[in-house]
Design a protein around this motif. Structure first.
Motif, mmCIF file in Angstrom:
data_model
loop_
_atom_site.group_PDB
_atom_site.id
_atom_site.type_symbol
_atom_site.label_atom_id
_atom_site.label_comp_id
_atom_site.label_asym_id
_atom_site.label_seq_id
_atom_site.Cartn_x
_atom_site.Cartn_y
_atom_site.Cartn_z
ATOM 1 N N PRO A 87 36.041 41.094 -1.092
ATOM 2 C CA PRO A 87 37.380 40.598 -1.432
ATOM 3 C C PRO A 87 37.973 39.609 -0.421
ATOM 4 C CG PRO A 87 37.282 42.998 -1.624
ATOM 5 C CD PRO A 87 36.000 42.548 -0.983
ATOM 6 N N HIS A 88 37.405 39.560 0.786
ATOM 7 C CA HIS A 88 37.935 38.686 1.828
ATOM 8 C C HIS A 88 37.162 37.370 1.959
ATOM 9 C CE1 HIS A 88 40.508 41.976 3.045
ATOM 10 N NE2 HIS A 88 39.445 42.757 3.044
ATOM 11 N N MET A 89 36.062 37.254 1.238
ATOM 12 C CA MET A 89 35.248 36.038 1.327
ATOM 13 C C MET A 89 35.864 34.901 0.525
ATOM 14 S SD MET A 89 31.434 37.455 0.616
ATOM 15 C CE MET A 89 30.634 38.639 1.658
ATOM 16 N N PRO A 90 35.635 33.664 0.952
ATOM 17 C CA PRO A 90 35.996 32.540 0.096
ATOM 18 C C PRO A 90 35.233 32.694 -1.234
ATOM 19 C CG PRO A 90 35.384 31.758 2.283
ATOM 20 C CD PRO A 90 35.043 33.223 2.227
ATOM 21 N N PRO A 91 35.843 32.319 -2.356
ATOM 22 C CA PRO A 91 35.184 32.503 -3.653
ATOM 23 C C PRO A 91 33.774 31.919 -3.727
ATOM 24 C CG PRO A 91 37.476 31.886 -3.980
ATOM 25 C CD PRO A 91 37.194 31.775 -2.504
ATOM 26 N N ALA A 92 33.553 30.752 -3.150
ATOM 27 C CA ALA A 92 32.216 30.144 -3.210
ATOM 28 C C ALA A 92 31.206 30.973 -2.421
ATOM 29 C CB ALA A 92 32.249 28.710 -2.690
ATOM 30 N N MET A 93 31.623 31.522 -1.295
ATOM 31 C CA MET A 93 30.738 32.371 -0.484
ATOM 32 C C MET A 93 30.370 33.634 -1.264
ATOM 33 S SD MET A 93 31.622 34.002 3.226
ATOM 34 C CE MET A 93 30.470 34.970 4.170
ATOM 35 N N HIS A 94 31.376 34.228 -1.882
ATOM 36 C CA HIS A 94 31.139 35.430 -2.686
ATOM 37 C C HIS A 94 30.200 35.113 -3.849
ATOM 38 C CE1 HIS A 94 32.316 38.947 -5.241
ATOM 39 N NE2 HIS A 94 32.207 39.528 -4.056
ATOM 40 N N GLY A 95 30.382 33.953 -4.451
ATOM 41 C CA GLY A 95 29.519 33.529 -5.552
ATOM 42 C C GLY A 95 28.073 33.362 -5.126
ATOM 43 N N ILE A 96 27.868 32.799 -3.938
ATOM 44 C CA ILE A 96 26.497 32.648 -3.420
ATOM 45 C C ILE A 96 25.854 34.033 -3.269
ATOM 46 C CG2 ILE A 96 25.103 31.980 -1.417
ATOM 47 C CD1 ILE A 96 27.096 29.677 -0.957
ATOM 48 N N GLY A 97 26.627 34.976 -2.758
ATOM 49 C CA GLY A 97 26.094 36.328 -2.592
ATOM 50 C C GLY A 97 25.716 36.958 -3.922
ATOM 51 N N MET A 98 26.572 36.815 -4.909
ATOM 52 C CA MET A 98 26.277 37.366 -6.232
ATOM 53 C C MET A 98 25.055 36.681 -6.845
ATOM 54 S SD MET A 98 30.139 37.994 -7.652
ATOM 55 C CE MET A 98 29.588 38.697 -9.186
ATOM 56 N N CYS A 133 23.966 30.502 2.127
ATOM 57 C CA CYS A 133 25.198 31.117 2.634
ATOM 58 C C CYS A 133 25.268 31.041 4.155
ATOM 59 C CB CYS A 133 25.289 32.563 2.165
ATOM 60 S SG CYS A 133 26.933 33.276 2.415
ATOM 61 N N HIS A 134 24.183 31.403 4.819
ATOM 62 C CA HIS A 134 24.181 31.373 6.286
ATOM 63 C C HIS A 134 24.287 29.945 6.819
ATOM 64 C CE1 HIS A 134 23.539 35.593 7.397
ATOM 65 N NE2 HIS A 134 22.999 35.684 6.197
ATOM 66 N N PHE A 135 23.818 28.985 6.060
ATOM 67 C CA PHE A 135 23.921 27.588 6.462
ATOM 68 C C PHE A 135 25.342 27.055 6.270
ATOM 69 C CE2 PHE A 135 21.819 23.746 7.695
ATOM 70 C CZ PHE A 135 22.510 22.719 7.072
ATOM 71 N N SER A 136 26.073 27.632 5.303
ATOM 72 C CA SER A 136 27.387 27.117 4.939
ATOM 73 C C SER A 136 28.558 27.881 5.551
ATOM 74 C CB SER A 136 27.549 27.171 3.416
ATOM 75 O OG SER A 136 26.554 26.400 2.791
ATOM 76 N N TYR A 137 28.379 29.155 5.866
ATOM 77 C CA TYR A 137 29.501 29.997 6.303
ATOM 78 C C TYR A 137 29.192 30.749 7.598
ATOM 79 C CZ TYR A 137 31.302 29.138 1.667
ATOM 80 O OH TYR A 137 31.765 28.511 0.538
#
Length: 140
Positions: A87-98, A133-137
């Motif tokens: 819930p605390h991640m930026p939406p794009a970061m959360h999307g990458i994880g999903m 994700c690790h490259f971007s965040y």
């Protein structure tokens, strides 16, 4: 003059070392939960790769799904809100994880058939979201 070149070289190195990834501001408890999850994910990826190398393709698929796939999503729901990373991640970061969980499940489905060549072809997708994700965040 030599000192000037040394200073310029140092400045250039420092500029290149600057972390340009987007800072994802998570509460400290969520950062710690996410950090531990990422460490656990590294161990799981290593286990999948080891099983694949040993020719245990179906087992690799089972481990991948259980520890990294869609089946592994939502394991932090019972934690206090500040300890839940999603819930605390930026939406794009959360999307990458999903997307990463979904890609792992796709790999797992192929691996569970026992088709080693098709499973091997899916392996880069297994880690692509991790890399992205690790490259971007970053969290710190």
């Amino acid at each position: 003059m030599k000192a000037l070149f040394s200073l310029l070289a140092l400045a250039s190195t420092l500029a290149m070392a600057e972390d340009a990834r987007q800072l994802a501001k998570l509460p400290e408890p969520a950062q710690e939960v996410l950090r531990q999850e990422m460490l656990d994910n590294l161990v799981a990826v290593n286990e999948v790769l080891t099983l694949m190398a040993e020719g245990k393709v179906r087992e690799a698929g089972e481990v991948a799904e259980a520890k990294l796939g869609v089946s592994a999503m939502g394991k932090h729901r019972s934690k206090p809100f500040d300890a839940r990373p999603g819930p605390h991640m930026p939406p794009a970061m959360h999307g990458i994880g999903m997307d990463g969980h979904k890609a792992v499940s796709e790999f797992a489905a192929v691996a569970k058939t026992g088709d080693r060549d098709k499973a091997l072809a899916q392996l880069p997708k297994l880690t692509a979201a991790c890399v992205g994700c690790h490259f971007s965040y970053r969290t710190r």
